[in-house]
Design an enzyme around this catalytic site. Structure first.
Site, PDB file in Angstrom:
ATOM      1  N   GLU A 197     -23.527 129.204  40.285  1.00 57.51           N
ATOM      2  CA  GLU A 197     -23.044 130.544  40.625  1.00 57.51           C
ATOM      3  C   GLU A 197     -23.197 131.596  39.513  1.00 57.51           C
ATOM      4  O   GLU A 197     -23.868 132.614  39.684  1.00 57.51           O
ATOM      5  CB  GLU A 197     -21.566 130.429  41.033  1.00 57.51           C
ATOM      6  CG  GLU A 197     -20.818 131.735  41.186  1.00 57.51           C
ATOM      7  CD  GLU A 197     -21.272 132.546  42.384  1.00 57.51           C
ATOM      8  OE1 GLU A 197     -21.444 131.964  43.457  1.00 57.51           O
ATOM      9  OE2 GLU A 197     -21.435 133.774  42.246  1.00 57.51           O
TER      10      GLU A 197
ATOM     11  N   ASP B 110     -23.535 131.897  45.179  1.00 62.05           N
ATOM     12  CA  ASP B 110     -23.536 130.734  46.074  1.00 62.05           C
ATOM     13  C   ASP B 110     -23.349 131.143  47.528  1.00 62.05           C
ATOM     14  O   ASP B 110     -24.245 131.008  48.352  1.00 62.05           O
ATOM     15  CB  ASP B 110     -22.391 129.780  45.685  1.00 62.05           C
ATOM     16  CG  ASP B 110     -22.765 128.917  44.491  1.00 62.05           C
ATOM     17  OD1 ASP B 110     -23.964 128.738  44.244  1.00 62.05           O
ATOM     18  OD2 ASP B 110     -21.865 128.417  43.815  1.00 62.05           O
TER      19      ASP B 110
ATOM     20  N   GLY C 162     -20.484 154.379  45.321  1.00 63.12           N
ATOM     21  CA  GLY C 162     -21.122 155.432  46.113  1.00 63.12           C
ATOM     22  C   GLY C 162     -20.896 156.811  45.522  1.00 63.12           C
ATOM     23  O   GLY C 162     -20.473 156.967  44.383  1.00 63.12           O
ATOM     24  N   GLY C 163     -21.165 157.812  46.317  1.00 66.85           N
ATOM     25  CA  GLY C 163     -21.011 159.187  45.854  1.00 66.85           C
ATOM     26  C   GLY C 163     -19.568 159.678  45.972  1.00 66.85           C
ATOM     27  O   GLY C 163     -19.300 160.855  45.710  1.00 66.85           O
TER      28      GLY C 163
ATOM     29  N   GLN D 293     -21.908 124.376  46.773  1.00 65.26           N
ATOM     30  CA  GLN D 293     -21.415 125.521  47.546  1.00 65.26           C
ATOM     31  C   GLN D 293     -22.451 126.323  48.328  1.00 65.26           C
ATOM     32  O   GLN D 293     -22.219 126.665  49.494  1.00 65.26           O
ATOM     33  CB  GLN D 293     -20.645 126.477  46.612  1.00 65.26           C
ATOM     34  CG  GLN D 293     -19.983 127.601  47.376  1.00 65.26           C
ATOM     35  CD  GLN D 293     -19.224 128.608  46.528  1.00 65.26           C
ATOM     36  OE1 GLN D 293     -18.899 129.663  47.002  1.00 65.26           O
ATOM     37  NE2 GLN D 293     -18.939 128.298  45.289  1.00 65.26           N
TER      38      GLN D 293
HETATM   39  N1  COA Z   1     -29.420 109.279  48.578  1.00 66.02           N
HETATM   40  C1  COA Z   1     -30.028 109.042  47.392  1.00 66.02           C
HETATM   41  N2  COA Z   1     -30.167 109.990  46.436  1.00 66.02           N
HETATM   42  C2  COA Z   1     -29.649 111.206  46.702  1.00 66.02           C
HETATM   43  C3  COA Z   1     -29.003 111.504  47.914  1.00 66.02           C
HETATM   44  C4  COA Z   1     -28.908 110.482  48.882  1.00 66.02           C
HETATM   45  N3  COA Z   1     -28.329 110.670  50.053  1.00 66.02           N
HETATM   46  N4  COA Z   1     -28.595 112.789  47.876  1.00 66.02           N
HETATM   47  C5  COA Z   1     -28.975 113.283  46.680  1.00 66.02           C
HETATM   48  N5  COA Z   1     -29.608 112.322  45.973  1.00 66.02           N
HETATM   49  C6  COA Z   1     -30.201 112.456  44.644  1.00 66.02           C
HETATM   50  C7  COA Z   1     -31.368 113.393  44.611  1.00 66.02           C
HETATM   51  O1  COA Z   1     -32.509 112.758  45.130  1.00 66.02           O
HETATM   52  C8  COA Z   1     -31.467 113.716  43.135  1.00 66.02           C
HETATM   53  O2  COA Z   1     -32.130 112.665  42.471  1.00 66.02           O
HETATM   54  P1  COA Z   1     -33.432 112.840  41.510  1.00 66.02           P
HETATM   55  O3  COA Z   1     -33.196 114.038  40.664  1.00 66.02           O
HETATM   56  O4  COA Z   1     -33.421 111.559  40.738  1.00 66.02           O
HETATM   57  O5  COA Z   1     -34.610 112.990  42.348  1.00 66.02           O
HETATM   58  C9  COA Z   1     -30.021 113.624  42.693  1.00 66.02           C
HETATM   59  O6  COA Z   1     -29.292 113.052  43.780  1.00 66.02           O
HETATM   60  C10 COA Z   1     -29.288 114.883  42.300  1.00 66.02           C
HETATM   61  O7  COA Z   1     -29.791 116.051  42.872  1.00 66.02           O
HETATM   62  P2  COA Z   1     -29.646 117.442  42.083  1.00 66.02           P
HETATM   63  O8  COA Z   1     -29.832 118.515  43.075  1.00 66.02           O
HETATM   64  O9  COA Z   1     -30.543 117.441  40.902  1.00 66.02           O
HETATM   65  O10 COA Z   1     -28.102 117.438  41.609  1.00 66.02           O
HETATM   66  P3  COA Z   1     -27.451 117.919  40.236  1.00 66.02           P
HETATM   67  O11 COA Z   1     -26.014 117.591  40.377  1.00 66.02           O
HETATM   68  O12 COA Z   1     -28.112 117.388  39.034  1.00 66.02           O
HETATM   69  O13 COA Z   1     -27.660 119.507  40.231  1.00 66.02           O
HETATM   70  C11 COA Z   1     -27.452 121.736  41.118  1.00 66.02           C
HETATM   71  C12 COA Z   1     -26.843 120.326  40.995  1.00 66.02           C
HETATM   72  C13 COA Z   1     -26.578 122.536  42.047  1.00 66.02           C
HETATM   73  C14 COA Z   1     -27.469 122.414  39.735  1.00 66.02           C
HETATM   74  C15 COA Z   1     -28.895 121.626  41.661  1.00 66.02           C
HETATM   75  O14 COA Z   1     -28.852 120.888  42.860  1.00 66.02           O
HETATM   76  C16 COA Z   1     -29.562 122.975  41.911  1.00 66.02           C
HETATM   77  O15 COA Z   1     -29.990 123.657  40.988  1.00 66.02           O
HETATM   78  N6  COA Z   1     -29.679 123.356  43.191  1.00 66.02           N
HETATM   79  C17 COA Z   1     -30.361 124.559  43.604  1.00 66.02           C
HETATM   80  C18 COA Z   1     -29.559 125.801  43.334  1.00 66.02           C
HETATM   81  C19 COA Z   1     -28.208 125.743  43.948  1.00 66.02           C
HETATM   82  O16 COA Z   1     -28.027 125.586  45.133  1.00 66.02           O
HETATM   83  N7  COA Z   1     -27.201 125.964  43.096  1.00 66.02           N
HETATM   84  C20 COA Z   1     -25.869 126.244  43.537  1.00 66.02           C
HETATM   85  C21 COA Z   1     -25.077 125.077  43.818  1.00 66.02           C
HETATM   86  S1  COA Z   1     -23.527 125.652  44.357  1.00 66.02           S
END
Ligand code: COA
Length: 477
Positions: free
Chosen positions: A190, A219, A298-299, A68
């Site tokens: 979030e 988010d 607010g106030g 998001q």
């Molecule tokens: N091709 C190949 N690999 C891909 C890819 C693509 N096109 N797109 C994504 N990936 C891979 C990434 O390289 C990563 O791999 P790695 O960890 O082995 O290097 C993997 O997909 C997953 O990425 P990640 O961001 O760790 O996803 P997640 O599902 O585990 O975590 C979140 C999700 C949201 C918790 C995390 O991305 C995060 O903390 N983001 C920052 C804060 C944020 O925006 N949070 C709010 C989200 S609404």
């Protein structure tokens, strides 16, 4: 010999093409210089407002966002005219495509409502050919936006150093859960941000546990902050010619939105927070800002009061603000004219310890009418108040449809759905609200039109496996 001749011919043709492009650029530069004012900026357009293109026409975004926070940022930029190329993992795509699915085999509303007006390309970023394509995209785009877990972009080989070397003008914009510090490596969603940014501890009722809010301030709120950061970096690039990193931590974004509570934390050192109902109830304050229920920030003291029908309708309520300048009008409307002059009620200071009782009296009055009647009546007297609108009422509200804040779009697999259009209205840039793309819908189009690959090259890329999901591993028997 014939081969060499052909190669030479090709080279000459390419050079001719290049210099033709140069000529076009130079002559168009001269033309725009002619059109320019003394300050080097173009003269005001003669085109009618709304017909001079969109605000971000010509801006190309390499969109590596998912879930998001990042998608809200890039969707907003797309609404304003940016060409947003969403890179998704082959076979799977943004995880939200399949989350909270309401229609079988169709992209979820979670995905469709956050990815409108974008183009989708599938690339395996860890495949060598995929890396090659990404590098070409980096060369042609202005901004890379991502919200992967910390370190994920680097693990793809897309470090800041690499990106900056490949395209020194590129802006790299990231959302992370936390900024540098003890939690910088944590994955964040979030509600974690709402808790870490000071919102949850200050939301809810004093007697109850901390509460998260329905508005996605962690988010979508951080996505908004990021969009602003990107705009500032683009503006600075006009002067410096170089890109920079833009980082928005969700904790910081939430704290920015909860800044009035940090204000109250500091006020606590100088005495009780007199506008909190807790003060009127004689309950002492602790060491940190308490949850304030529905007190207004607010106030101008406010509270939520019941309206007619509250017994069966969970949203039959009105937010009522006892704004000081209209106190006299409030007293007249609710039938307490003596409160205008009674020293116990006449001044804001005198009223503070009695807010609970005052709102109880106002509620007695509002319970005799529905929330819309109450809104009409109080607004006639300039008394600020607001009906508690359900999402059903908002979805059906015609004024939101006519301003383009709520938009109906058509989707090939799910049919019509409602989305939130651009809440920021620009008078010369109408919002471009289109449906979300199917997974990889624009892969060929982007390879051809943006990157200039020929049909044979596209076929070769496809054969390499860089655009498709890796074959599933056979399970051991
Ligand atoms: N091709 C190949 N690999 C891909 C890819 C693509 N096109 N797109 C994504 N990936 C891979 C990434 O390289 C990563 O791999 P790695 O960890 O082995 O290097 C993997 O997909 C997953 O990425 P990640 O961001 O760790 O996803 P997640 O599902 O585990 O975590 C979140 C999700 C949201 C918790 C995390 O991305 C995060 O903390 N983001 C920052 C804060 C944020 O925006 N949070 C709010 C989200 S609404």
């Amino acid at each position: 010999m014939a081969k060499r001749k052909k190669a030479k011919k090709r080279r000459t043709k390419a050079t001719a093409k290049k210099s033709a492009r140069k000529v076009v650029r130079l002559s168009s530069a001269r033309k725009s210089a002619k059109k320019a004012n003394g300050n080097g900026l173009p003269r005001p357009s003669n085109k009618p407002y709304g017909q001079a293109g969109r605000a971000l026409d010509g801006l190309r975004i390499l969109d590596f966002t998912h879930v998001q926070s990042g998608p809200t940022c890039t969707q907003l930029l797309a609404y304003m005219g940016a060409d947003v190329l969403k890179v998704e993992r082959p076979g799977a795509g943004d995880i939200t495509r399949g989350q909270l699915r309401d229609v079988p085999n169709a992209d979820s509303l979670y995905f469709t409502m956050l990815n409108g007006s974008k183009r989708s390309i599938t690339i395996d970023s860890k495949h060598p050919k995929g890396t090659e394509i990404l590098n070409r995209l980096i060369k042609t785009c202005d901004v890379l936006v991502e919200n992967f877990a910390p370190g994920a972009l680097d693990r793809m080989g897309l470090t800041w150093e690499h990106i900056h070397k490949t395209n020194p003008r590129m802006i790299v914009a990231s959302v992370k859960g936390f900024g540098p510090g003890p939690y910088e490596d944590c994955k964040v969603y979030e509600n974690v941000a709402q808790c870490a940014g000071g919102s949850a501890s200050t939301t809810g009722f004093r007697e109850g546990p901390p509460l998260v809010t329905g508005a996605q301030i962690g988010d979508s709120g951080t996505g908004l902050h990021l969009a602003l950061g990107i705009m500032a970096a683009l503006y600075q690039r006009n002067r410096t010619g170089r890109g920079q990193k833009v980082l928005c931590a969700m904790q910081d974004g939430v704290l920015n939105l909860a800044r009035v509570k940090l204000r109250d934390q500091q006020r606590l050192a100088h005495g009780p927070l007199t506008e909190y109902s807790q003060y009127g109830e004689g309950i002492p304050f602790g060491i940190a800002v308490p949850r304030a229920g529905n007190d207004s920030g607010g106030g101008q003291p406010g509270w939520i009061v019941k309206c007619k029908g509250w017994e069966n309708d969970p949203d039959a309520y009105l937010y009522f603000i006892t704004q000081a300048p209209v106190w006299g009008a409030i007293c007249d409307v609710i039938g307490e004219p003596t409160w205008k002059t009674d020293p116990e009620y006449a001044t804001p200071k005198a009223r503070l310890p009695k807010l609970k009782q005052i709102f109880a009296r106002i509620e007695q009055f509002t319970m005799t009418m529905d929330k819309f009647e109450a809104m009409d009546l109080f607004n006639k007297h300039d008394i600020p108040c607001g009906p508690i609108l359900s999402m059903k009422e908002i979805a059906e509200e015609q004024s939101l449809r006519s301003t383009g804040t709520v938009v109906e779009v058509d989707h090939p697999t799910r049919g019509k759905y409602l989305t939130v259009g651009n809440p920021i209205k620009l008078s010369d840039s109408p919002a471009d609200v289109r449906r979300s793309p199917l997974l990889g819908e624009h892969t060929d189009e982007i390879l051809k039109d943006v990157l200039g690959f020929k049909a044979a090259e596209i076929a070769e890329i496809k054969n390499s496996g860089a655009l498709s999901a890796p074959p599933k591993k056979e399970k051991a028997a």
